[in-house]
Design an enzyme around this catalytic site. Structure first.
Site, mmCIF file in Angstrom:
data_model
loop_
_atom_site.group_PDB
_atom_site.id
_atom_site.type_symbol
_atom_site.label_atom_id
_atom_site.label_comp_id
_atom_site.label_asym_id
_atom_site.label_seq_id
_atom_site.Cartn_x
_atom_site.Cartn_y
_atom_site.Cartn_z
ATOM 1 N N ASN A 172 0.848 -1.192 0.000
ATOM 2 C CA ASN A 172 0.000 0.000 0.000
ATOM 3 C C ASN A 172 0.884 1.242 0.000
ATOM 4 O O ASN A 172 1.930 1.281 0.649
ATOM 5 C CB ASN A 172 -1.002 -0.003 1.158
ATOM 6 C CG ASN A 172 -0.391 -0.159 2.535
ATOM 7 O OD1 ASN A 172 0.668 -0.756 2.690
ATOM 8 N ND2 ASN A 172 -1.055 0.368 3.539
ATOM 9 N N GLU A 197 0.358 5.262 0.549
ATOM 10 C CA GLU A 197 -0.571 6.318 0.949
ATOM 11 C C GLU A 197 -0.100 7.687 0.450
ATOM 12 O O GLU A 197 1.020 7.836 -0.046
ATOM 13 C CB GLU A 197 -0.719 6.317 2.477
ATOM 14 C CG GLU A 197 -1.360 5.034 2.980
ATOM 15 C CD GLU A 197 -1.561 4.976 4.481
ATOM 16 O OE1 GLU A 197 -2.236 4.042 4.935
ATOM 17 O OE2 GLU A 197 -1.035 5.853 5.207
ATOM 18 N N CYS A 238 -4.032 0.741 -2.723
ATOM 19 C CA CYS A 238 -3.923 -0.460 -1.886
ATOM 20 C C CYS A 238 -2.858 -1.408 -2.445
ATOM 21 O O CYS A 238 -2.525 -1.369 -3.636
ATOM 22 C CB CYS A 238 -5.245 -1.208 -1.859
ATOM 23 S SG CYS A 238 -6.653 -0.257 -1.280
ATOM 24 N N GLU A 251 -3.121 -4.547 -3.050
ATOM 25 C CA GLU A 251 -3.659 -5.477 -4.052
ATOM 26 C C GLU A 251 -3.625 -4.847 -5.444
ATOM 27 O O GLU A 251 -3.199 -5.461 -6.416
ATOM 28 C CB GLU A 251 -5.108 -5.859 -3.711
ATOM 29 C CG GLU A 251 -5.264 -6.554 -2.384
ATOM 30 C CD GLU A 251 -5.577 -5.584 -1.235
ATOM 31 O OE1 GLU A 251 -4.961 -4.492 -1.167
ATOM 32 O OE2 GLU A 251 -6.436 -5.931 -0.410
ATOM 33 N N CYS A 290 -10.550 -4.252 -0.056
ATOM 34 C CA CYS A 290 -11.671 -3.306 -0.175
ATOM 35 C C CYS A 290 -12.454 -3.601 -1.454
ATOM 36 O O CYS A 290 -12.030 -4.381 -2.317
ATOM 37 C CB CYS A 290 -11.148 -1.873 -0.165
ATOM 38 S SG CYS A 290 -10.376 -1.341 -1.707
ATOM 39 N N CYS A 326 -10.587 -2.986 -4.815
ATOM 40 C CA CYS A 326 -9.619 -4.030 -5.155
ATOM 41 C C CYS A 326 -10.318 -5.303 -5.612
ATOM 42 O O CYS A 326 -9.850 -5.992 -6.515
ATOM 43 C CB CYS A 326 -8.701 -4.314 -3.975
ATOM 44 S SG CYS A 326 -7.516 -2.971 -3.712
HETATM 45 ZN ZN LIG Z 1 -8.178 -1.972 -1.791
#
Ligand SMILES: [Zn+2]
Length: 124
Positions: free
Chosen positions: A40, A42, A51, A53, A83, A86
Site C-alpha cells: 500500500n 498512501e 492499496c 492489491e 476493499c 480491489c
Molecule cells: Zn483496496
C-alpha cells in the site's frame, strides 16, 4: 506454500508507505511462474492512496504477467481484507475461482474471488 508466501510477504512489509494509517499491507500474486508483490502506498491527499492489491495487479499488468492462481494478502497490523475497489479490479483480470488468502500471520481466511464479489459487473 503458505509459509513460503508469508516469508516473502514479510520481506516486503517495511516497503509499505503508510505513515497515515500505520496499517502496512503486502499483496503477493502467486502462481506457477512465481510472485508479483505490491504494497500500500498512501498520500497526504488520502484519496490518492493505492492499496497493496491494486499495486500488485497493476505491476503485473505492466510486466506482462497474467498466469496467477491467487493473491496472498498480509498485514502484521490487522486482517487485511480487500476493499471493494480491489475486489472489482481483481475480478477484471481473474476468474471467480481465483484464490484470495488473507492473513495477519496468526489468523488466516481463504476465499474465492466469487465469494468476495458475487454478481460482478463485467463487460466480458
Ligand atoms: Zn483496496
Amino acid at each position: 506454500m503458505f509459509e513460503k508466501l508469508l516469508k516473502e510477504a514479510k520481506r516486503y512489509v517495511e516497503r509499505s508507505y503508510s505513515p497515515y494509517s500505520r496499517f502496512r499491507v503486502v499483496a503477493l500474486l502467486f502462481g506457477k511462474n512465481g510472485t508479483v508483490a505490491g504494497v500500500n502506498v498512501e498520500n497526504a491527499s488520502y484519496g490518492l492512496t493505492i492499496c497493496a492489491e491494486r499495486c500488485a495487479v497493476f505491476r503485473a499488468v505492466a510486466e506482462g504477467k497474467k498466469d496467477f492462481k491467487g493473491i496472498f494478502i498480509y498485514s502484521p497490523d490487522g486482517m487485511p481484507y480487500p476493499c471493494g475497489a480491489c475486489r472489482q479490479v481483481l475480478r477484471e483480470f481473474f476468474p471467480e475461482n481465483f484464490e484470495v488468502i488473507v492473513t495477519n500471520g496468526e489468523n488466516t481466511t481463504t476465499f474465492t474471488l466469487g465469494e468476495l464479489l458475487p454478481h460482478t459487473f463485467t463487460l466480458k
